[in-house]
Write a protein that holds these residues in place. Structure first.
Motif, PDB file in Angstrom:
ATOM      1  N   PRO A 137       0.722  -1.181  -0.155  1.00 46.66           N
ATOM      2  CA  PRO A 137       0.176  -0.081   0.026  1.00 46.66           C
ATOM      3  C   PRO A 137       0.628   1.109   0.029  1.00 46.66           C
ATOM      4  CG  PRO A 137       0.138  -0.955   2.158  1.00 46.66           C
ATOM      5  CD  PRO A 137       0.732  -1.897   1.120  1.00 46.66           C
ATOM      6  N   GLN A 138       1.986   1.395   0.165  1.00 44.82           N
ATOM      7  CA  GLN A 138       2.690   2.265   0.377  1.00 44.82           C
ATOM      8  C   GLN A 138       4.194   2.262  -0.324  1.00 44.82           C
ATOM      9  OE1 GLN A 138       2.443   3.100   4.678  1.00 44.82           O
ATOM     10  NE2 GLN A 138       4.459   2.718   4.830  1.00 44.82           N
ATOM     11  N   PRO A 139       4.892   3.124  -1.103  1.00 43.26           N
ATOM     12  CA  PRO A 139       4.128   4.495  -1.530  1.00 43.26           C
ATOM     13  C   PRO A 139       2.842   3.762  -2.643  1.00 43.26           C
ATOM     14  CG  PRO A 139       5.940   4.274  -2.740  1.00 43.26           C
ATOM     15  CD  PRO A 139       6.040   2.947  -1.583  1.00 43.26           C
ATOM     16  N   PHE A 140       2.086   5.146  -2.734  1.00 43.27           N
ATOM     17  CA  PHE A 140       1.066   4.889  -3.518  1.00 43.27           C
ATOM     18  C   PHE A 140       0.800   6.284  -4.434  1.00 43.27           C
ATOM     19  CE2 PHE A 140      -1.602   6.389  -0.040  1.00 43.27           C
ATOM     20  CZ  PHE A 140      -2.301   7.113  -0.596  1.00 43.27           C
ATOM     21  N   THR A 141       0.176   5.984  -5.575  1.00 50.45           N
ATOM     22  CA  THR A 141      -0.184   7.216  -6.235  1.00 50.45           C
ATOM     23  C   THR A 141      -1.514   7.187  -6.699  1.00 50.45           C
ATOM     24  OG1 THR A 141       2.068   7.416  -7.109  1.00 50.45           O
ATOM     25  CG2 THR A 141       0.349   8.429  -8.483  1.00 50.45           C
ATOM     26  N   PHE A 142      -2.073   8.221  -6.421  1.00 50.59           N
ATOM     27  CA  PHE A 142      -3.800   8.232  -6.769  1.00 50.59           C
ATOM     28  C   PHE A 142      -3.787   8.885  -8.017  1.00 50.59           C
ATOM     29  CE2 PHE A 142      -7.824  10.308  -7.042  1.00 50.59           C
ATOM     30  CZ  PHE A 142      -8.703   9.514  -6.843  1.00 50.59           C
ATOM     31  N   TYR A 143      -4.402   8.284  -9.024  1.00 54.59           N
ATOM     32  CA  TYR A 143      -4.516   8.724 -10.220  1.00 54.59           C
ATOM     33  C   TYR A 143      -5.954   9.237 -10.384  1.00 54.59           C
ATOM     34  CZ  TYR A 143      -4.060  10.149 -15.129  1.00 54.59           C
ATOM     35  OH  TYR A 143      -4.018  10.840 -16.410  1.00 54.59           O
ATOM     36  N   GLY A 144      -6.961   8.422 -10.155  1.00 56.46           N
ATOM     37  CA  GLY A 144      -8.410   8.754 -10.304  1.00 56.46           C
ATOM     38  C   GLY A 144      -8.714   8.519 -11.843  1.00 56.46           C
ATOM     39  N   ASN A 162       6.684   3.359 -15.219  1.00 53.01           N
ATOM     40  CA  ASN A 162       8.020   3.147 -14.162  1.00 53.01           C
ATOM     41  C   ASN A 162       7.868   3.590 -13.037  1.00 53.01           C
ATOM     42  OD1 ASN A 162       9.226   1.605 -16.472  1.00 53.01           O
ATOM     43  ND2 ASN A 162      10.176   3.530 -17.225  1.00 53.01           N
ATOM     44  N   MET A 163       6.765   3.891 -12.623  1.00 50.45           N
ATOM     45  CA  MET A 163       6.493   4.350 -11.060  1.00 50.45           C
ATOM     46  C   MET A 163       6.498   3.170 -10.231  1.00 50.45           C
ATOM     47  SD  MET A 163       3.854   7.669 -11.336  1.00 50.45           S
ATOM     48  CE  MET A 163       4.358   7.935  -9.475  1.00 50.45           C
ATOM     49  N   GLU A 164       7.183   3.003  -9.238  1.00 53.30           N
ATOM     50  CA  GLU A 164       7.099   2.132  -8.376  1.00 53.30           C
ATOM     51  C   GLU A 164       6.131   2.006  -7.172  1.00 53.30           C
ATOM     52  OE1 GLU A 164      11.386   1.340  -7.009  1.00 53.30           O
ATOM     53  OE2 GLU A 164      12.508   2.126  -8.614  1.00 53.30           O
ATOM     54  N   ILE A 231      -3.196  -1.271  -9.231  1.00 55.97           N
ATOM     55  CA  ILE A 231      -2.274  -1.954 -10.039  1.00 55.97           C
ATOM     56  C   ILE A 231      -0.939  -1.752  -9.247  1.00 55.97           C
ATOM     57  CG2 ILE A 231      -1.129  -1.894 -12.207  1.00 55.97           C
ATOM     58  CD1 ILE A 231      -4.077  -2.367 -12.344  1.00 55.97           C
ATOM     59  N   GLU A 232      -0.157  -3.210  -9.307  1.00 62.35           N
ATOM     60  CA  GLU A 232       1.127  -3.057  -8.691  1.00 62.35           C
ATOM     61  C   GLU A 232       2.001  -2.236  -9.035  1.00 62.35           C
ATOM     62  OE1 GLU A 232       3.968  -7.034  -7.561  1.00 62.35           O
ATOM     63  OE2 GLU A 232       2.980  -6.928  -9.434  1.00 62.35           O
ATOM     64  N   GLY A 233       2.975  -1.542  -8.541  1.00 63.76           N
ATOM     65  CA  GLY A 233       3.734  -0.773  -8.901  1.00 63.76           C
ATOM     66  C   GLY A 233       4.942  -1.216  -9.747  1.00 63.76           C
ATOM     67  N   PHE A 234       5.770  -0.676 -10.425  1.00 62.83           N
ATOM     68  CA  PHE A 234       6.810  -1.305 -11.300  1.00 62.83           C
ATOM     69  C   PHE A 234       7.905  -1.839 -10.430  1.00 62.83           C
ATOM     70  CE2 PHE A 234      10.997  -0.226 -13.332  1.00 62.83           C
ATOM     71  CZ  PHE A 234      10.972  -1.225 -14.273  1.00 62.83           C
TER      72      PHE A 234
END
Length: 289
Positions: A137-144, A162-164, A231-234
């Motif tokens: 769950p962290q870090p996370f990026t909320f896109y919407g 490529n965001m992890e 979605i899982e990060g890179f």
């Protein structure tokens, strides 16, 4: 620089950002109900939808609409009310105002006018889905919500490739298959993904798997209700491992240097470790000895 002390001057008008349930009315907080009862007016995304919530909790406060189509004329009107000392609660149809919902323009204008903006904690679909997804769950990026047009959506996904961090998206049910197909193309088919649907409601559903397996499943399904995609990060190590079979040790070292920022010494050591080779062997090949 400005500093807000939210509860120092209670005689001034204040803007309260009040979260509403994302499905289950029992998720409404005591503080949110109290605030909606006490403010002078409620600025609602859809007054008809909010009226159902107000009736459920026996709230009689007057409403005024604030949505994407009337924001230009409504914000100045609400700001004048706040300047006169009135208190306003802003709500969206579900969840937190401003998060993939109207509201941000009023917040920005209120801050520029030195009006206190007070946010109440509460339901948010993205965080609710993330912590139960099973994805780190962290870090996370909320896109919407992603762009609707196919090429624009692919371009947006390319910037996230490529965001992890874990990625949080909102999506409409009839666009899920198309979006997953684009994610498979851009992110690859093996990344872990979770589709969360009907959160907090009776038919709450989590579908977990790879992007490819979710795509195969939802291509054949007709679903309803707003959806949240996690979605899982890179993972750079997985990318490196998948490429190594097609690279020479020297090419592998260069990949780590150019793409991952390794020094030549670090890259040689890492390649030797991954491939089960002696460092001297990789060193000699890399330096042409």
């Amino acid at each position: 620089m400005k500093q807000q002390k939210s509860f120092k001057h209670m005689e001034r008008g204040k803007l309260y950002l009040v979260p509403t349930p994302i499905g289950n009315l029992e998720d409404m907080t005591f503080r949110s109900v109290k605030t909606l009862k006490e403010v002078n007016i409620i600025a609602s995304e859809d007054t008809r939808n909010t009226k159902k919530l107000l009736n459920h909790f026996d709230i009689s406060t007057k409403q005024i609409s604030l949505h994407e189509h009337n924001v230009a004329e409504r914000v100045p009107e609400l700001i004048e009310m706040l300047k006169e000392g009135q208190t306003i609660a802003q709500v969206s149809d579900a969840g937190m105002p401003s998060i993939s919902d109207p509201g941000h323009e009023l917040v920005v204008k209120a801050i520029s006018e030195d009006i206190d903006v007070i946010s109440l904690p509460g339901a948010s679909a993205g965080i609710t889905a993330l912590i139960a997804s099973g994805i780190a769950p962290q870090p996370f990026t909320f896109y919407g919500f992603l762009p609707r047009k196919n090429n624009e959506q692919k371009n947006a996904l390319q910037t996230l490739k490529n965001m992890e961090s874990a990625l949080i998206f909102y999506e409409s049910p009839h666009r899920i298959a198309k979006t997953l197909a684009n994610m498979k193309e851009i992110f690859g088919e093996t990344r872990q993904a979770v589709l969360c649907r009907e959160l907090t409601k009776l038919y709450e559903e989590y579908t977990r798997g790879t992007i490819e397996s979710l795509l195969e499943f939802f291509e054949e399904q007709t679903i309803k209700g707003e959806c949240c995609l996690i979605i899982e990060g890179f993972d750079p190590s997985q990318e490196t491992n998948s490429l190594e079979e097609n690279l020479t040790p020297m090419e592998h070292v260069n990949l780590l240097i150019n793409e991952m920022g390794f020094t030549s010494k670090e890259a040689i050591k890492e390649v030797a470790k991954i491939r089960g080779l002696k460092k001297q062997v990789v060193y000699k090949e890399f330096h042409g000895e």
